[in-house]
Write an enzyme that holds these catalytic residues in place. Sequence first.
Site, PDB file in Angstrom:
ATOM      1  CG  ASP A  64      -2.000  -1.030   1.174  1.00  0.00           C
ATOM      2  OD1 ASP A  64      -2.354  -1.455   0.056  1.00  0.00           O
ATOM      3  OD2 ASP A  64      -2.507  -1.422   2.242  1.00  0.00           O
ATOM      4  CE1 TYR A 125       4.561  -6.329   3.703  1.00  0.00           C
ATOM      5  CE2 TYR A 125       3.950  -8.647   3.748  1.00  0.00           C
ATOM      6  CZ  TYR A 125       3.969  -7.425   3.106  1.00  0.00           C
ATOM      7  OH  TYR A 125       3.406  -7.298   1.859  1.00  0.00           O
TER       8      TYR A 125
END
Length: 285
Positions: A64, A125
């Site tokens: 994003d 992540y």
Amino acid sequence: MSDEVQPGFVRVRMDLSYDGSGFSGWAKQAGGRRTVQGEIEDALRTVTRSGETMYELTVAGRTDAGVHARGQVAHVDLPEELWAEHREKLLKRLAGRLAKDVRIWSLAEAPAGFNARFSAIWRRYAYRVTDNPGGVDPLLRSHVLWHDWPLDVDAMNEAARRLLGEHDFAAYCKRREGATTIRTLQELSLVRGEDGVVTATVRADAFCHNMVRSLIGALLFVGDGHRGPEWPGKVLAAGVRDSAVHVVRPHGLTLEEVGYPADELLAARNKEARNRRTLPGAGCC
């Protein structure tokens, strides 16, 4: 969807990183917004002198706006003649064309059956946050979230352990029509470094939209004492979004690494990744 490369083309694996601060996410968008995909495709077209021809990238994990990547992977199918002509100097030419907030580290012919997205068996992540009363180190401000309550990392880890395994993460995902929210969360752990920054490591076979940032939002609520360690697990079991679960800001999130199986297992993984998942006992259809 087939992983067969069209005759006359070669599939090229691309390993890259970027600072997401100046991008409106990975994927190309209408309206002229700056994106990582758009930036790289434009540079590729320019340095290969391809005119109006577009070579579209497929990425391991779309990020994003504001999210960073240290170990992103993509692939692109290029004409064999173009690859043969440019392969030796393509990396350096792209480095000269691209802005300094996106770098490509390697370009290599991919093994048979490789697909940057569907071949992946996990994505890892990191989310970084500090509870330092004075705020964030100015040199880290684009990569670390400031949380203005003291955090109990042990309580956060206790809560995290209850979320591991295969579950329907609908309570922590932004729903997309026709997409499953069943995922296998392989690792979720938090460590406070000597500098006081708390780094959460989150690894799963795949992630649905906003999943990592929602999980971190729930764990922060545990860490600062607003909820007990059992609460994130109860939210997960309920299967619906809880208004108390906040999607934390994107700048603390970095895609660190993407894992792939051995070359001979790529085709099987591609097929498996495309199957719509259900949980045991969930029934049909």
